[in-house]
Design an enzyme around this catalytic site. Structure first.
Site, PDB file in Angstrom:
ATOM      1  CG  MET A 300      -1.837  -1.165   1.040  1.00  0.00           C
ATOM      2  SD  MET A 300      -3.456  -0.977   2.104  1.00  0.00           S
ATOM      3  CE  MET A 300      -2.830  -0.501   3.727  1.00  0.00           C
ATOM      4  CG  LEU A 303       7.182   1.435  -1.103  1.00  0.00           C
ATOM      5  CD1 LEU A 303       7.808   1.072  -2.112  1.00  0.00           C
ATOM      6  CD2 LEU A 303       6.411   0.043  -0.730  1.00  0.00           C
ATOM      7  N   GLY A 306      11.234  -3.127   5.253  1.00  0.00           N
ATOM      8  CA  GLY A 306      10.578  -4.216   5.248  1.00  0.00           C
ATOM      9  C   GLY A 306       9.926  -4.688   3.676  1.00  0.00           C
ATOM     10  CG  HIS A 307       7.162  -2.189   1.954  1.00  0.00           C
ATOM     11  ND1 HIS A 307       6.855  -1.006   2.731  1.00  0.00           N
ATOM     12  CD2 HIS A 307       5.828  -2.817   1.875  1.00  0.00           C
ATOM     13  CE1 HIS A 307       5.690  -0.961   3.053  1.00  0.00           C
ATOM     14  NE2 HIS A 307       4.969  -2.024   2.677  1.00  0.00           N
ATOM     15  CD  GLU A 421       7.652 -15.066   8.647  1.00  0.00           C
ATOM     16  OE1 GLU A 421       8.358 -14.541   9.278  1.00  0.00           O
ATOM     17  OE2 GLU A 421       7.359 -16.167   8.019  1.00  0.00           O
ATOM     18  CB  VAL A 449      12.646  -5.515   7.972  1.00  0.00           C
ATOM     19  CG1 VAL A 449      13.883  -4.792   8.203  1.00  0.00           C
ATOM     20  CG2 VAL A 449      12.907  -6.720   6.873  1.00  0.00           C
ATOM     21  CB  SER A 458       4.782  -0.721  10.649  1.00  0.00           C
ATOM     22  OG  SER A 458       3.475  -0.008  10.380  1.00  0.00           O
ATOM     23  NE  ARG A 460      -2.475   1.628  10.479  1.00  0.00           N
ATOM     24  CZ  ARG A 460      -2.959   0.703   9.728  1.00  0.00           C
ATOM     25  NH1 ARG A 460      -1.989  -0.298   9.127  1.00  0.00           N
ATOM     26  NH2 ARG A 460      -3.934   1.008   8.858  1.00  0.00           N
TER      27      ARG A 460
HETATM   28  O1  PAF Z   1      -0.055  -5.817   3.616  1.00  0.00           O
HETATM   29  C1  PAF Z   1      -0.634  -4.758   2.923  1.00  0.00           C
HETATM   30  O2  PAF Z   1       0.332  -3.740   2.618  1.00  0.00           O
HETATM   31  C2  PAF Z   1      -2.020  -5.076   2.259  1.00  0.00           C
HETATM   32  O3  PAF Z   1      -2.774  -5.401   3.076  1.00  0.00           O
HETATM   33  C3  PAF Z   1      -1.971  -5.577   0.936  1.00  0.00           C
HETATM   34  C4  PAF Z   1      -1.620  -6.998   0.945  1.00  0.00           C
HETATM   35  C5  PAF Z   1      -1.319  -4.882  -0.165  1.00  0.00           C
HETATM   36  C6  PAF Z   1      -3.421  -5.535   0.409  1.00  0.00           C
HETATM   37  O4  PAF Z   1      -3.941  -4.385   0.278  1.00  0.00           O
END
Ligand code: PAF
Length: 565
Positions: A300, A303, A306-307, A421, A449, A458, A460
């Site tokens: 979403m 980034l 972790g991403h 995870e 991470v 996160s 957030r």
């Molecule tokens: O983990 C996330 O960021 C979201 O829940 C996902 C899997 C991209 C779905 O919107």
């Protein structure tokens, strides 16, 4: 007095023999691992395999199992199951270099840290050596070891580089060592962000360019690689304006490529941005028809590292890497949360490019949900695993996740899909979706991470004030407290209580749940665990001020003496 036998007469085996003898163990060995090993587990309380990582499994298999003997390996990155078939097994990894038997022995007795897992009796060895225990999530064992190698071994390489350059200016190693010690002290007292000084922290590209011009080819390549580490760090932690973004990153990449001649890294590739589902669908079908593996990283946006780890893993394992960025309104049960969700598209596109993504899919809300804000005609509901924890506290959340993920899978087609995870329950839901609907997708879970102090990364976290960020650390501390309770056989209810207590200690933290589930089935564990070697997951959720956070760790439970945990 305990009997301990050691196999492996290298630096670690000899250092452990000396240290354990000194604290009163009756030590037998160390034996060379080419001795006859079959009977080695009989007639001793503990058997330590101080052999190279690649020989642990083979050595363990060549020894007859003994139900009473605790068999231990000393490797940081090797799974405990390498010790099968021995019924009582544990890992004892000394978190310090043991460069020779004498230095190693003293260090083992210096109150240093050890990472342990498996049979809880291994903690007694740490205790007897006067050491401290580090708790490491089993799924993070390899990353834990990588971090240790960076802090210890890579530091040696950095100092060798500094020494080489310093020698050209007539500077001796002692002066550089003093400098490094001051810096380590600063990191210790003020943290990595504030300890970074020098031109890179100030965005002073002129000085950096003069350094580069003065260095020879070999040292210049190393300096550029180190500069990239600083860029990563400032981008994620310091966010120094004007450096580490846009121009700064590109300047370094270009220099790095120059210094490698025709180097393999293709920095000219611009990431492809696609906003229409049908365009992406065709593009990926084409790639698949030439035998390419597609890697999908659904996100979403906003980034973070972790991403980054998901994209990098997909890059290693796939030919075409697609990152999707879509803030999915359907999975937000709270409008304020949706409005507040960070949106950083420009930065995210740079981030994807730097990590080697090929395509970023950025659909509009109308593309994903024609007629929005009217409710979509079809919504995917996964039952069972969605009813508890996140599902109970965020009604409708998992219908939103399952619906958008099903659409993304329909667009991507046969692929590997990478999920973090940190959202452990989400992975359970997506797995169930794939299983039930026979989707041609391999779900790849990737370890959480964490920041250096343990806070799970996160999107957030960007909404946390410094005070809230400090309070947010209580979630990770709660997980460690739960793990500790379980490892000392305290029982599941005690562990859950310990997690709640740890979070409630912090002002401004409102606990939503602290639960323990079986890692594979996601079914909550009753008060008693059944099987030896059971893999469980400790999960917490809490509101820190108005920011809702979740976290979890995995634990594997082993039989200890008479009780079961
Ligand atoms: O983990 C996330 O960021 C979201 O829940 C996902 C899997 C991209 C779905 O919107």
């Amino acid at each position: 007095m305990k009997n301990i036998r050691i196999i492996g007469a290298g630096r670690a085996g000899k250092a452990f023999a000396g240290a354990l003898q000194e604290v009163g163990y009756r030590v037998d060995g160390p034996y060379s691992h080419s001795s006859d090993l079959r009977e080695m587990s009989h007639g001793t309380d503990i058997l330590i395999l101080a052999v190279p990582d690649r020989s642990i499994a083979e050595t363990a298999k060549s020894i007859e199992p003994d139900p009473d003997t605790l068999v231990v390996h000393l490797s940081g990155a090797t799974d405990i199951d390498a010790l099968l078939p021995h019924p009582r097994r544990a890992v004892l990894h000394p978190f310090a270099p043991l460069p020779d038997p004498v230095v190693g022995k003293d260090r083992l007795l210096s109150g240093m840290r050890f990472a342990v897992s498996g049979d809880i009796a291994v903690s007694d060895i740490v205790h007897d050596l006067g050491g401290r225990i580090i708790h490491i999530d089993d799924s993070a064992r390899v990353l834990y070891h990588a971090a240790g190698c960076i802090a210890a071994n890579h530091l040696v390489a950095l100092m060798s580089h500094a020494g080489r350059v310093g020698a050209l200016a007539g500077l001796d190693m002692d002066a550089l060592l003093d400098l490094a010690r001051f810096t380590l002290d600063d990191i210790h007292s003020m943290g990595v962000q504030d300890a970074l000084t020098g031109p890179a922290s100030r965005g002073d590209k002129d000085t950096i360019a003069r350094h580069l011009a003065a260095l020879n080819e070999q040292d210049r390549a190393a300096y550029l690689a180190e500069l990239q580490l600083i860029e990563q760090m400032t981008r994620h932690v310091l966010q120094v304006p004007g450096f580490g973004h846009g121009e700064g990153v590109r300047a370094t990449d270009i220099l790095l490529q120059e210094s490698r001649g025709t180097g393999s890294r293709d920095t000219s590739r611009d990431v492809e941005v696609v906003d229409q589902a049908v365009v992406l669908q065709r593009r990926l079908e084409e790639s698949r028809s030439t035998g390419m593996q597609i890697g999908l990283v659904p996100t979403m946006g906003a980034l973070h590292a972790g991403h980054g780890s998901l994209i990098e893993r997909a890059r290693r394992e796939c030919d075409v890497v697609v990152v999707t960025i879509f803030v999915n309104p359907l999975q937000f049960n709270d409008h304020a949360d949706l409005d507040r969700y960070p949106r950083t598209l420009e930065e995210d596109l740079n981030f994807c490019q730097e990590r080697g993504a090929d395509i970023v899919f950025v659909p509009s809300v109308e593309e994903m949900y024609p007629g929005y804000p009217a409710p979509p005609g079809s919504v995917v509901h996964v039952s069972g695993v969605t009813e508890i924890l996140e599902g109970a506290f965020r009604p409708g959340h998992f219908d939103g996740v399952a619906t958008v993920v099903a659409k993304l899978f329909a667009i991507a087609g046969r692929c590997k899909a990478y999920f973090g995870e940190k959202d452990y329950q989400q992975i359970a839901v997506v797995r169930e979706l794939v299983r039930e609907m026979l989707l041609p997708v391999e779900v790849v879970p990737c370890p959480t991470v964490r920041e250096a102090d343990g806070l799970a990364m996160s999107s957030r976290n960007r909404n946390l004030s410094p005070k809230m960020r400090k309070a947010a650390l209580s979630l990770y501390r709660a997980l460690l407290a739960g793990e500790k309770a379980i490892c000392s056989s305290a029982g599941i209810d005690v562990a859950k209580k310990a997690m709640v207590v740890e979070m409630e200690k912090e002002e401004g933290v409102l606990v939503e749940y602290a639960e323990i589930v079986y890692a594979d089935s996601f079914v909550p564990v009753g008060n008693k665990l059944g099987n030896d070697g059971e893999r469980i997951r400790l999960l917490v959720a809490a509101k820190v001020g108005d920011v809702r956070l979740i976290d979890n760790i995995g634990v594997q439970c082993y039989h200890r003496g008479t009780g079961r945990i």
